[in-house]
Design a protein around this motif. Structure first.
Motif, PDB file in Angstrom:
ATOM      1  N   HIS A  46      65.779 -38.558 -68.889  1.00 29.87           N
ATOM      2  CA  HIS A  46      66.476 -38.421 -67.761  1.00 29.87           C
ATOM      3  C   HIS A  46      67.350 -37.412 -67.417  1.00 29.87           C
ATOM      4  O   HIS A  46      68.361 -37.157 -68.426  1.00 29.87           O
ATOM      5  CB  HIS A  46      67.035 -39.858 -67.245  1.00 29.87           C
ATOM      6  CG  HIS A  46      66.078 -41.090 -67.160  1.00 29.87           C
ATOM      7  ND1 HIS A  46      65.659 -41.612 -65.883  1.00 29.87           N
ATOM      8  CD2 HIS A  46      65.664 -41.768 -68.123  1.00 29.87           C
ATOM      9  CE1 HIS A  46      64.869 -42.394 -66.302  1.00 29.87           C
ATOM     10  NE2 HIS A  46      64.684 -42.616 -67.475  1.00 29.87           N
ATOM     11  N   PHE A  47      67.561 -36.683 -66.232  1.00 28.82           N
ATOM     12  CA  PHE A  47      68.412 -35.783 -65.932  1.00 28.82           C
ATOM     13  C   PHE A  47      68.700 -35.544 -64.515  1.00 28.82           C
ATOM     14  O   PHE A  47      68.041 -36.328 -63.659  1.00 28.82           O
ATOM     15  CB  PHE A  47      68.088 -34.399 -66.549  1.00 28.82           C
ATOM     16  CG  PHE A  47      66.818 -33.683 -65.817  1.00 28.82           C
ATOM     17  CD1 PHE A  47      66.904 -32.570 -65.223  1.00 28.82           C
ATOM     18  CD2 PHE A  47      65.579 -34.179 -66.236  1.00 28.82           C
ATOM     19  CE1 PHE A  47      65.925 -31.944 -64.329  1.00 28.82           C
ATOM     20  CE2 PHE A  47      64.550 -33.600 -65.566  1.00 28.82           C
ATOM     21  CZ  PHE A  47      64.584 -32.431 -64.687  1.00 28.82           C
ATOM     22  N   SER A  48      69.666 -34.775 -64.051  1.00 30.55           N
ATOM     23  CA  SER A  48      69.831 -34.611 -62.549  1.00 30.55           C
ATOM     24  C   SER A  48      70.203 -33.109 -62.324  1.00 30.55           C
ATOM     25  O   SER A  48      70.502 -32.427 -63.366  1.00 30.55           O
ATOM     26  CB  SER A  48      71.221 -35.299 -62.345  1.00 30.55           C
ATOM     27  OG  SER A  48      72.375 -34.893 -62.992  1.00 30.55           O
ATOM     28  N   PHE A  49      70.090 -32.667 -61.282  1.00 29.37           N
ATOM     29  CA  PHE A  49      70.095 -31.216 -60.944  1.00 29.37           C
ATOM     30  C   PHE A  49      70.063 -31.189 -59.008  1.00 29.37           C
ATOM     31  O   PHE A  49      69.609 -32.232 -58.377  1.00 29.37           O
ATOM     32  CB  PHE A  49      68.975 -30.398 -61.281  1.00 29.37           C
ATOM     33  CG  PHE A  49      67.729 -30.662 -60.952  1.00 29.37           C
ATOM     34  CD1 PHE A  49      67.394 -29.648 -59.718  1.00 29.37           C
ATOM     35  CD2 PHE A  49      66.798 -31.411 -61.409  1.00 29.37           C
ATOM     36  CE1 PHE A  49      65.875 -29.740 -59.372  1.00 29.37           C
ATOM     37  CE2 PHE A  49      65.493 -31.411 -60.971  1.00 29.37           C
ATOM     38  CZ  PHE A  49      65.088 -31.004 -59.804  1.00 29.37           C
ATOM     39  N   GLY A  50      71.160 -30.324 -58.682  1.00 34.09           N
ATOM     40  CA  GLY A  50      70.784 -30.032 -57.251  1.00 34.09           C
ATOM     41  C   GLY A  50      69.982 -28.570 -56.902  1.00 34.09           C
ATOM     42  O   GLY A  50      70.111 -27.859 -57.812  1.00 34.09           O
ATOM     43  N   THR A  51      69.452 -28.876 -55.738  1.00 33.08           N
ATOM     44  CA  THR A  51      68.414 -27.712 -55.441  1.00 33.08           C
ATOM     45  C   THR A  51      68.243 -27.857 -53.840  1.00 33.08           C
ATOM     46  O   THR A  51      68.188 -28.869 -53.314  1.00 33.08           O
ATOM     47  CB  THR A  51      67.369 -27.602 -56.061  1.00 33.08           C
ATOM     48  OG1 THR A  51      66.594 -26.638 -55.604  1.00 33.08           O
ATOM     49  CG2 THR A  51      66.561 -28.845 -55.884  1.00 33.08           C
ATOM     50  N   PHE A  52      68.202 -26.854 -53.307  1.00 28.87           N
ATOM     51  CA  PHE A  52      67.783 -26.692 -51.806  1.00 28.87           C
ATOM     52  C   PHE A  52      68.872 -27.357 -50.987  1.00 28.87           C
ATOM     53  O   PHE A  52      68.457 -27.858 -49.811  1.00 28.87           O
ATOM     54  CB  PHE A  52      66.543 -27.101 -51.615  1.00 28.87           C
ATOM     55  CG  PHE A  52      65.230 -26.266 -51.994  1.00 28.87           C
ATOM     56  CD1 PHE A  52      64.833 -25.081 -51.544  1.00 28.87           C
ATOM     57  CD2 PHE A  52      64.533 -26.696 -53.018  1.00 28.87           C
ATOM     58  CE1 PHE A  52      63.815 -24.435 -51.909  1.00 28.87           C
ATOM     59  CE2 PHE A  52      63.552 -25.853 -53.596  1.00 28.87           C
ATOM     60  CZ  PHE A  52      63.547 -24.730 -53.217  1.00 28.87           C
ATOM     61  N   GLY A  53      70.124 -27.349 -51.458  1.00 32.52           N
ATOM     62  CA  GLY A  53      71.214 -27.919 -50.359  1.00 32.52           C
ATOM     63  C   GLY A  53      71.035 -29.262 -50.658  1.00 32.52           C
ATOM     64  O   GLY A  53      72.192 -30.138 -50.166  1.00 32.52           O
ATOM     65  N   PHE A  54      70.519 -30.155 -51.617  1.00 32.67           N
ATOM     66  CA  PHE A  54      70.646 -31.429 -51.723  1.00 32.67           C
ATOM     67  C   PHE A  54      71.567 -31.658 -52.926  1.00 32.67           C
ATOM     68  O   PHE A  54      71.535 -30.889 -53.898  1.00 32.67           O
ATOM     69  CB  PHE A  54      69.027 -32.109 -52.208  1.00 32.67           C
ATOM     70  CG  PHE A  54      68.119 -32.046 -51.244  1.00 32.67           C
ATOM     71  CD1 PHE A  54      67.956 -32.906 -50.147  1.00 32.67           C
ATOM     72  CD2 PHE A  54      67.010 -30.955 -51.396  1.00 32.67           C
ATOM     73  CE1 PHE A  54      67.014 -32.777 -49.052  1.00 32.67           C
ATOM     74  CE2 PHE A  54      65.947 -31.097 -50.130  1.00 32.67           C
ATOM     75  CZ  PHE A  54      66.011 -32.002 -49.241  1.00 32.67           C
ATOM     76  N   PRO A  55      72.202 -32.723 -52.739  1.00 29.97           N
ATOM     77  CA  PRO A  55      73.136 -33.089 -53.923  1.00 29.97           C
ATOM     78  C   PRO A  55      72.231 -33.634 -54.891  1.00 29.97           C
ATOM     79  O   PRO A  55      71.051 -33.679 -55.067  1.00 29.97           O
ATOM     80  CB  PRO A  55      73.919 -34.464 -53.328  1.00 29.97           C
ATOM     81  CG  PRO A  55      72.924 -35.376 -52.288  1.00 29.97           C
ATOM     82  CD  PRO A  55      72.107 -33.929 -51.666  1.00 29.97           C
ATOM     83  N   PRO A  56      72.918 -33.594 -56.137  1.00 35.25           N
ATOM     84  CA  PRO A  56      71.942 -33.562 -57.558  1.00 35.25           C
ATOM     85  C   PRO A  56      71.066 -34.841 -57.560  1.00 35.25           C
ATOM     86  O   PRO A  56      71.320 -36.085 -57.273  1.00 35.25           O
ATOM     87  CB  PRO A  56      73.133 -34.185 -58.578  1.00 35.25           C
ATOM     88  CG  PRO A  56      74.175 -33.505 -57.997  1.00 35.25           C
ATOM     89  CD  PRO A  56      74.180 -33.313 -56.648  1.00 35.25           C
TER      90      PRO A  56
END
Length: 297
Positions: free
Chosen positions: A197-207
């Motif tokens: 499991h991991f998290s990341f932000g992209t295209f202006g979305f929060p993580p």
């Protein structure tokens, strides 16, 4: 049609120096069955060949002049009957399955060569079949609100070169500027593994909460496969559910193919799909280009 078929077979067999007896038999056989058996091949199922039927099988295609169609099973059986009735035998292979001739194909010159005991067989150029991404039913392309597909094929790199830069998230921000805030809330990382499991932000979305659901490192004759889901909870206007998949495979000639596709579900995804140019399509192309550039360094 009858005249053209007979002429093609005789001309091609003549060029190979085949006997006049065989050419006459082939011409007579084609005249006898070309008008009736050609219709039968579309109307009646092919019957299994008898043990005493000798039917030529080679690997090119018997083509009727001016029509470009292979002889059907009924016609080939008629050709075998013609020779059987004359009490003649051939050293050619028997047709063991009715559909085999269509898969292998035949050419008139190879028919003649086989009846004369020749071994002349031309092989068609080898074809390369590329692998595809495996999709869970929920994320099947075309069933969501947004779908993008990006691909590159590059010479001078291997799947292993690309793979290590793809699975190591600590390198992402060095070659792709549309990702931030990468974290591993349940521990592990920074290298992705199966089930992590991991998290990341992209295209202006929060993580986004991400989970690796497919992980297979590339190996000889085996493509690398990596897929993760990423989700955002909230109101109906905010909910987002995506599957981002990668395929990395070696190709002949020292080339590597990298394919990435993503299916998105939710209103934010539907809004992205209406934008021109599609920001997801352009963003993933930048990811691919950066990944390949990093692997080449």
């Amino acid at each position: 049609m009858t005249r053209g078929t007979s002429r093609t077979a005789v001309q091609m067999s003549s060029a190979d120096g085949c006997s006049s007896t065989w050419r006459a038999q082939l011409g007579a056989a084609t005249r006898r069955y070309s008008s009736s058996a050609w219709r039968q091949c579309r109307e009646a199922p092919a019957r299994p060949p008898g043990r005493d039927q000798q039917i030529v099988v080679a690997r090119a295609q018997v083509v009727q002049e001016g029509f470009g169609q292979p002889l059907c099973d009924a016609q080939l059986h008629a050709l075998g009957d013609e020779r059987r009735e004359r009490g003649q035998h051939s050293g050619a292979q028997q047709l063991r399955r009715p559909g085999e001739v269509h898969r292998r194909g035949l050419s008139a010159e190879h028919v003649a060569a086989a009846f004369e005991g020749g071994e002349r067989v031309e092989r068609r150029p080898a074809m390369t079949t590329q692998n595809a991404i495996t999709w869970p039913e929920r994320y099947l392309p075309g069933t969501g609100d947004n779908f993008v597909s990006n691909e590159v094929v590059v010479a001078g790199l291997s799947a292993a070169d690309v793979w290590r830069h793809l699975v190591d998230t600590s390198r992402w921000e060095s070659y792709y500027d549309n990702v931030a805030d990468i974290g591993f809330p349940r521990g592990g990382g920074p290298v992705l593994t199966d089930g992590i499991h991991f998290s990341f932000g992209t295209f202006g979305f929060p993580p986004l909460d991400a989970h690796v659901v497919e992980f297979q490192a590339p190996a000889e004759d085996t493509p690398g496969r990596l897929s993760w889901t990423a989700k955002q909870d909230g109101t109906p206007e905010e909910r987002l559910d995506v599957l981002h998949a990668w395929l990395v495979e070696d190709l002949p000639g020292g080339r590597v193919r990298v394919l990435t596709q993503e299916t998105q579900i939710g209103r934010p995804a539907a809004a992205l799909a209406t934008e021109r140019p599609n920001p997801m399509l352009n963003g993933h192309q930048a990811w691919l280009d950066g990944l390949v550039g990093a692997a080449a360094e």
